[in-house]
Enzyme design. Structure first.
Site, mmCIF file in Angstrom:
data_model
loop_
_atom_site.group_PDB
_atom_site.id
_atom_site.type_symbol
_atom_site.label_atom_id
_atom_site.label_comp_id
_atom_site.label_asym_id
_atom_site.label_seq_id
_atom_site.Cartn_x
_atom_site.Cartn_y
_atom_site.Cartn_z
ATOM 1 N N VAL A 17 0.831 -1.206 0.000
ATOM 2 C CA VAL A 17 0.000 0.000 0.000
ATOM 3 C C VAL A 17 0.866 1.256 0.000
ATOM 4 O O VAL A 17 0.650 2.178 -0.791
ATOM 5 C CB VAL A 17 -0.954 0.012 1.205
ATOM 6 C CG1 VAL A 17 -1.746 1.314 1.256
ATOM 7 C CG2 VAL A 17 -1.902 -1.174 1.139
ATOM 8 N N ARG A 48 11.245 -0.380 7.728
ATOM 9 C CA ARG A 48 12.036 -1.243 8.611
ATOM 10 C C ARG A 48 13.250 -1.810 7.889
ATOM 11 O O ARG A 48 14.276 -2.062 8.514
ATOM 12 C CB ARG A 48 11.159 -2.375 9.139
ATOM 13 C CG ARG A 48 10.183 -1.945 10.202
ATOM 14 C CD ARG A 48 9.403 -3.114 10.749
ATOM 15 N NE ARG A 48 8.569 -3.755 9.725
ATOM 16 C CZ ARG A 48 7.820 -4.823 9.920
ATOM 17 N NH1 ARG A 48 7.812 -5.412 11.106
ATOM 18 N NH2 ARG A 48 7.086 -5.325 8.945
ATOM 19 N N LYS A 107 -6.825 -0.866 10.690
ATOM 20 C CA LYS A 107 -8.117 -1.284 11.263
ATOM 21 C C LYS A 107 -7.983 -1.824 12.675
ATOM 22 O O LYS A 107 -8.825 -1.558 13.528
ATOM 23 C CB LYS A 107 -8.774 -2.328 10.364
ATOM 24 C CG LYS A 107 -7.889 -3.520 10.049
ATOM 25 C CD LYS A 107 -8.497 -4.407 9.012
ATOM 26 C CE LYS A 107 -7.501 -5.435 8.502
ATOM 27 N NZ LYS A 107 -6.465 -4.849 7.629
ATOM 28 N N LYS A 207 -13.133 -4.490 11.569
ATOM 29 C CA LYS A 207 -13.911 -3.602 10.700
ATOM 30 C C LYS A 207 -15.334 -3.441 11.218
ATOM 31 O O LYS A 207 -15.917 -2.345 11.137
ATOM 32 C CB LYS A 207 -13.910 -4.169 9.280
ATOM 33 C CG LYS A 207 -12.514 -4.195 8.656
ATOM 34 C CD LYS A 207 -12.476 -4.989 7.367
ATOM 35 C CE LYS A 207 -11.061 -5.036 6.796
ATOM 36 N NZ LYS A 207 -10.969 -5.876 5.583
ATOM 37 N N GLY A 306 -5.876 -4.763 -1.501
ATOM 38 C CA GLY A 306 -4.923 -4.594 -2.589
ATOM 39 C C GLY A 306 -4.262 -3.235 -2.542
ATOM 40 O O GLY A 306 -4.795 -2.271 -1.963
#
Length: 443
Positions: A17, A48, A107, A207, A306
């Site tokens: 993302v 990282r 989330k 969610k 995605g």
């Protein structure tokens, strides 16, 4: 007129993302500037593993010191896409303390600590946006929080995890078992190497907590959500659903109680009629069905995960946060004025599909029916299949040998009453086992 000084953005995380967010910010820089009213500059990217090759990401922007990045003081908006609870929580609160607004796709963190994060944002006069935390590219958080804020939302029913929807879709369309369908999902990249968060319902539960809190203007934490995964769903369950004119989906269900005095939030597999709009949601897509007093029934549909879809939601929030920075305002904060308690699962009322393995002898059906009646659970239909595989509407064959499958579909009853019924059924000598219990929703 466009302001010449750019708004500076710090990006925490540069995986699937994050790298897509960075790419869009670079390739669509002029469009974003025109929409916001000022240029937007990617000022730093915290990762990282700095040695990992990231195509299109300027190496000079990469740092491993995320804390120093959010503490710079000249950062206008922090985009957090690293996930997990820590260090994300600390980095976000630090960003607020240093004057930045935050856009997050996290989330798990929002579901667990959303109230504290909203409070920290409000204290500093900053924004907290998280459209990307629920259902990827599908505009859902903002419609619930803004477009429907003048309405009364009564129910949110949705498919919010693409991995599980793909698995159940394959089981339904091809007759595959759970393990076979999971293997295909993994091979196609829909399932992680460790799919636990998806198949056990943790992802969907987070969610559901977010959606319930926004829809009902109350605080719902992840721990408040009843959760069941789909690992126990069998090909027999799928076939039984088909015989009822239904399909099986892993649903996130948030409801306002009939008396309006509490809410419930739950995630579990359920049968839904093929006539319901959610039944047609295939592959790894997501969809959420909203029922409100004035608006009636609404459905939001699209790709739920995605890199590109999620980045689209992130960029939408980024534009909103930057506009607010530019204009000296704030977006909507937490709305939890109702303070409605979250009711226990036992108070949930729905229909049930119960499959029993019973002794194949006279009187079994009468015993089973008596147990349901004693617990106040009304039976809608009964289907019995003997050793030869043929079904019958009533009775159990009288040959006295072997076993049979007895499928009972109930009218609406509380979850507590159904649970008590099943416990009593398990104590009957004629009931060899409870093969499956599945709720029937969407009717």
């Amino acid at each position: 007129m466009m302001r010449t000084r750019p708004l500076k953005v710090a990006l925490l995380g540069c995986g699937v993302v994050g790298s897509e967010v960075a790419r869009i910010m670079t390739t669509h820089a002029d469009d974003l500037a025109a929409r916001i009213g000022a240029p937007v500059e990617l000022a730093g990217i915290a990762v990282r593993r700095p040695d990992r090759v990231r195509e299109g990401v300027p190496a000079e922007l990469v740092t491993t010191d995320a804390t120093a990045l959010v503490k710079r003081g000249d950062i206008d908006v922090v985009v957090e896409v690293i996930g997990g609870i820590e260090p994300a929580r600390t980095l976000i609160t630090t960003a607020f303390e240093h004057g930045a607004s935050v856009v997050s796709a996290n989330k798990a963190l929002v579901a667990q600590d959303g109230a504290a994060l909203h409070a920290a944002a409000e204290e500093q006069g900053a924004d907290l946006y998280y459209e990307a935390a629920v259902a990827g590219a599908i505009p859902l958080v903002r419609p619930l929080r803004e477009s429907l804020v003048g309405d009364k939302v009564n129910r949110v029913l949705g498919i919010v995890n693409g991995t599980t929807n793909f698995i159940l879709d394959r089981m339904d369309s091809s007759g595959a078992g759970y393990s076979e369908a999971l293997d295909e999902a993994t091979a196609l990249g829909y399932a992680e190497a460790d799919p636990t968060a998806d198949v056990e319902g943790f992802d969907a539960a987070a969610k559901a907590a977010i959606l319930a809190g926004i829809a009902f203007h109350t605080r719902v934490r992840l721990d408040d959500v009843h959760r069941e995964g789909l690992t126990e769903v069998t090909a027999a369950d799928i076939a039984s659903a088909k015989r009822m004119g239904c399909t099986v989906k892993l649903l996130a269900i948030c409801e306002r109680a009939a008396d309006g005095l509490s809410v419930t939030a739950r995630v579990h597999p359920a049968m839904i009629p093929l006539s319901h709009p959610l039944a047609s949601v295939r592959e790894a897509y997501n969809a959420v069905f909203v029922e409100a007093d004035a608006a009636g029934q609404l459905m939001f549909y699209g790709p739920g995960a995605g890199g590109s879809p999620t980045a689209s939601a992130v960029l939408g929030d980024l534009v909103a946060a930057c506009r607010n920075k530019l204009n000296g305002g704030r977006g909507p904060g937490e709305s939890a004025y109702t303070r409605l308690p979250v009711g226990p699962m036992g108070e949930v009322v729905t229909r049930y599909h119960i499959s029993l393995d019973v002794a194949d002898k006279p009187g079994v059906l009468a015993q089973v029916a008596t147990v349901f009646a004693e617990h106040g659970v009304s039976i809608d239909t009964v289907r019995q299949t003997g050793k030869d595989g043929h079904g019958a509407a009533t009775g159990v064959s009288a040959d006295g040998g072997g076993g049979a499958s007895l499928v009972v579909v109930t009218h609406r009853a509380s979850d507590a009453a159904l649970s008590a019924t099943v416990e009593t059924l398990r104590q009957l000598d004629t009931v060899r086992g409870v093969a499956s219990i599945m709720r029937v929703e969407g009717e």
